[in-house]
Design an enzyme around this catalytic site. Structure first.
Site, PDB file in Angstrom:
ATOM      1  N   CYS A 104      19.630  -7.086  34.141  1.00 65.16           N
ATOM      2  CA  CYS A 104      20.800  -8.035  34.702  1.00 65.16           C
ATOM      3  C   CYS A 104      20.485  -9.050  35.741  1.00 65.16           C
ATOM      4  O   CYS A 104      19.618  -9.820  35.349  1.00 65.16           O
ATOM      5  CB  CYS A 104      22.140  -7.201  35.059  1.00 65.16           C
ATOM      6  SG  CYS A 104      23.808  -7.829  34.673  1.00 65.16           S
ATOM      7  N   HIS A 142      23.206  -2.118  31.449  1.00 63.90           N
ATOM      8  CA  HIS A 142      23.277  -0.688  32.657  1.00 63.90           C
ATOM      9  C   HIS A 142      23.629   0.604  31.842  1.00 63.90           C
ATOM     10  O   HIS A 142      23.939   0.527  30.749  1.00 63.90           O
ATOM     11  CB  HIS A 142      24.685  -1.124  33.553  1.00 63.90           C
ATOM     12  CG  HIS A 142      24.363  -2.336  34.157  1.00 63.90           C
ATOM     13  ND1 HIS A 142      23.555  -2.735  35.126  1.00 63.90           N
ATOM     14  CD2 HIS A 142      24.995  -3.773  33.859  1.00 63.90           C
ATOM     15  CE1 HIS A 142      23.658  -4.016  35.650  1.00 63.90           C
ATOM     16  NE2 HIS A 142      24.488  -4.605  34.768  1.00 63.90           N
TER      17      HIS A 142
END
Ligand code: GLN
Length: 221
Positions: free
Chosen positions: A95, A194
């Site tokens: 990310c 995630h």
């Protein structure tokens, strides 16, 4: 020969959203099973860092504010990280950490965070939606299931140089248009996942093997 594998966790104290440190824990577990101890160094603000001393670099996700703080320090490490990547050594960036490998990240407020400009992609915020939810995509290592939560939309500038990590089945991935999740370049992987992503065991084991190969090369050099 040292059997301790060295992992650099870039800005662990600032870049660790939604359990990303779990990726490093999972890798340490697998490496232990295979007979290797791991040493994990948090490389944070103001520290000296030579990527060539390591067998794996990990960069987790972060919020825009933390990213703006990290960006100012990270630029000092551009050359060592670039050489590491070009040297085919393994790196996983999640990310915000993934966004940092590209040219820039234009944030919510329209401010631009200068990134490392190592790989040809860029990231922009679009005001109408944040990309949050479960994600599923097909990769070289089978179907990966994870969770995403980001405002940045990542676009490849040179599609001949970068490959997506996977083809999106559910969720967004890099952006709402391309049906592509993440990025691969040599042994560097970027991803919006995630969860942590390495709960997907096939992928975790493949990365662990790459780390062991890099370790053997480093200690025999
Ligand atoms: N702040 C970045 C974004 O919103 C990255 C978020 C994250 O790392 N989870 O796109």
């Amino acid at each position: 020969m040292s059997d301790t594998i060295k992992i650099a966790y870039l800005y662990e104290d600032l870049m660790n959203t939604y359990g990303d440190s779990g990726d490093v824990k999972i890798l340490s577990f697998i490496l232990k099973e295979k007979g290797y101890d791991t040493q994990v160094d948090n490389i944070s603000l103001g520290q000296k860092f030579d990527a060539a001393d390591y067998d794996f670099l990990f960069f987790g996700g972060g919020q825009d504010f933390e990213q703006s703080v990290v960006a100012k320090d990270l630029i000092n490490h551009r050359e060592t990280i670039k050489d590491y990547i070009e040297d085919d050594k393994p790196m996983l960036c999640i990310c915000g950490g993934y966004q940092f490998l590209g040219k820039y990240y234009e944030t919510v407020g329209g401010d631009t965070i200068q990134c490392l400009n190592i790989l040809p992609f860029h990231t922009v915020f679009k005001a109408d939606s944040r990309m949050i939810g479960d994600t599923e995509y097909e990769t070289e290592w089978g179907t990966v299931r994870a969770f995403e939560n980001h405002s940045g939309r990542t676009y490849f500038d040179d599609k001949s140089k970068l490959k997506p990590l996977g083809k999106v089945i559910e969720g967004y991935g890099n952006n709402p248009e391309d049906k592509a999740e993440g990025m691969r370049y040599k042994n560097t992987i970027g991803s919006y996942s995630h969860g942590p992503i390495l709960k997907n065991e096939n992928m975790a084991r493949a990365i662990a093997d790459k780390i062991i190969a890099a370790h053997k090369k480093r200690v025999s050099a």
